[in-house]
Write a protein that holds these residues in place. Sequence first.
Motif, short mmCIF file in Angstrom:
data_model
loop_
_atom_site.label_atom_id
_atom_site.label_comp_id
_atom_site.label_asym_id
_atom_site.label_seq_id
_atom_site.Cartn_x
_atom_site.Cartn_y
_atom_site.Cartn_z
N ALA A 18 18.37 21.77 26.27
CA ALA A 18 19.55 20.93 26.08
C ALA A 18 20.75 21.83 25.83
CB ALA A 18 19.34 19.98 24.91
N VAL A 19 21.75 21.72 26.70
CA VAL A 19 22.95 22.54 26.59
C VAL A 19 24.13 21.63 26.30
CG1 VAL A 19 24.44 24.19 27.80
CG2 VAL A 19 21.99 24.15 28.29
N GLN A 20 24.91 21.96 25.29
CA GLN A 20 26.10 21.16 25.02
C GLN A 20 27.29 22.08 24.74
OE1 GLN A 20 24.87 18.62 21.77
NE2 GLN A 20 25.93 19.89 20.29
N PHE A 21 28.44 21.71 25.28
CA PHE A 21 29.64 22.51 25.11
C PHE A 21 30.88 21.69 25.41
CE2 PHE A 21 28.14 22.99 29.43
CZ PHE A 21 29.28 22.83 30.20
N CYS A 22 32.00 22.18 24.92
CA CYS A 22 33.32 21.60 25.22
C CYS A 22 33.96 22.53 26.26
CB CYS A 22 34.17 21.52 23.96
SG CYS A 22 35.85 20.94 24.28
N PRO A 23 34.20 22.06 27.47
CA PRO A 23 34.68 22.94 28.54
C PRO A 23 36.09 23.47 28.33
CG PRO A 23 34.75 20.67 29.26
CD PRO A 23 34.07 20.67 27.91
N PHE A 24 36.82 22.90 27.39
CA PHE A 24 38.20 23.31 27.17
C PHE A 24 38.34 24.43 26.15
CE2 PHE A 24 38.21 18.84 28.49
CZ PHE A 24 38.81 19.01 29.72
N ASN A 47 8.87 25.27 36.87
CA ASN A 47 8.31 24.21 36.03
C ASN A 47 9.09 22.92 36.32
OD1 ASN A 47 7.33 22.48 34.11
ND2 ASN A 47 7.75 23.79 32.36
N MET A 48 8.54 22.09 37.19
CA MET A 48 9.22 20.86 37.58
C MET A 48 9.29 19.84 36.44
SD MET A 48 10.20 21.62 40.55
CE MET A 48 10.72 20.13 41.32
N ASN A 49 8.46 20.00 35.41
CA ASN A 49 8.44 19.06 34.29
C ASN A 49 9.43 19.43 33.19
OD1 ASN A 49 6.39 17.49 35.44
ND2 ASN A 49 4.84 18.92 34.70
N CYS A 50 10.07 20.57 33.31
CA CYS A 50 11.04 21.01 32.31
C CYS A 50 12.35 20.24 32.49
CB CYS A 50 11.30 22.50 32.45
SG CYS A 50 12.55 23.12 31.32
N GLU A 51 12.81 19.62 31.41
CA GLU A 51 14.08 18.89 31.45
C GLU A 51 15.22 19.85 31.14
OE1 GLU A 51 14.36 14.88 29.47
OE2 GLU A 51 12.54 15.68 28.54
N VAL A 52 16.23 19.87 31.99
CA VAL A 52 17.44 20.63 31.71
C VAL A 52 18.57 19.61 31.58
CG1 VAL A 52 19.04 22.40 32.50
CG2 VAL A 52 16.60 22.65 32.96
N ILE A 53 19.05 19.45 30.35
CA ILE A 53 20.05 18.43 30.06
C ILE A 53 21.34 19.11 29.63
CG2 ILE A 53 20.61 16.46 28.58
CD1 ILE A 53 17.53 16.24 28.11
N SER A 54 22.43 18.75 30.27
CA SER A 54 23.73 19.29 29.85
C SER A 54 24.59 18.15 29.32
CB SER A 54 24.41 20.01 31.00
OG SER A 54 24.62 19.12 32.07
N SER A 61 33.60 21.27 19.81
CA SER A 61 32.35 21.71 19.21
C SER A 61 31.95 23.07 19.78
CB SER A 61 31.24 20.69 19.46
OG SER A 61 31.03 20.53 20.84
N GLU A 62 31.14 23.76 19.02
CA GLU A 62 30.68 25.08 19.42
C GLU A 62 29.61 24.93 20.50
OE1 GLU A 62 27.54 27.84 16.87
OE2 GLU A 62 29.44 27.31 15.98
N PRO A 63 29.59 25.82 21.49
CA PRO A 63 28.58 25.74 22.54
C PRO A 63 27.19 26.08 22.01
CG PRO A 63 29.93 27.70 22.83
CD PRO A 63 30.52 26.93 21.70
N LYS A 78 23.47 29.92 19.80
CA LYS A 78 24.87 29.55 19.62
C LYS A 78 25.70 30.46 20.52
CE LYS A 78 24.17 27.63 15.11
NZ LYS A 78 24.65 27.47 13.76
N GLY A 79 26.18 29.89 21.61
CA GLY A 79 26.82 30.65 22.67
C GLY A 79 28.19 31.21 22.36
N ALA A 80 28.81 30.81 21.28
CA ALA A 80 30.15 31.29 20.96
C ALA A 80 30.17 32.79 20.68
CB ALA A 80 30.71 30.54 19.76
N LYS A 81 29.08 33.31 20.14
CA LYS A 81 29.04 34.71 19.74
C LYS A 81 28.07 35.55 20.58
CE LYS A 81 31.18 34.29 15.47
NZ LYS A 81 32.22 33.40 15.77
N LEU A 82 27.47 34.96 21.61
CA LEU A 82 26.50 35.67 22.45
C LEU A 82 26.98 35.76 23.89
CD1 LEU A 82 23.28 33.83 21.21
CD2 LEU A 82 23.98 36.14 20.60
N THR A 83 26.55 36.81 24.58
CA THR A 83 26.81 36.89 26.01
C THR A 83 25.68 36.19 26.74
OG1 THR A 83 25.58 38.95 26.32
CG2 THR A 83 27.92 39.16 25.72
#
Length: 108
Positions: A18-24, A47-54, A61-63, A78-83
């Motif tokens: 599950a990925v969540q982010f504010c694009p702005f 893995n066709m059974n893996c759910e990828v939800i954005s 909010s922080e990514p 927490k993607g704000a501080k990671l590459t």
Amino acid sequence: MAASSKATVVLKAVKKIAVQFCPFESNVRSTREFLAMVGSEKARATNMNCEVISTVKHDKSEPVVDITYLDGEKLLLKGAKLTSSEMLSAFQSLCTAKDPQAKVAAKK
């Protein structure tokens, strides 16, 4: 997105991403790149059974990437501080540890 061409993403040990982010916001690039890597057709085919939800939010909010493995363990990135390469490295190291076939392939 140079990291995506170097590493093969294998989702065998993963139940849900599950990925969540504010694009702005200015700090979402790595999260979006990670989403592109795990959401690619090549990665999804492992893995066709893996759910990828954005989830795209507009609340400053922080990514965040929330990964659930088949054994129930979770990894929160927490993607704000990671590459994107750091995120992929952490993700792949846990995937390799949970998939015995991946360990054998990595040694070859």
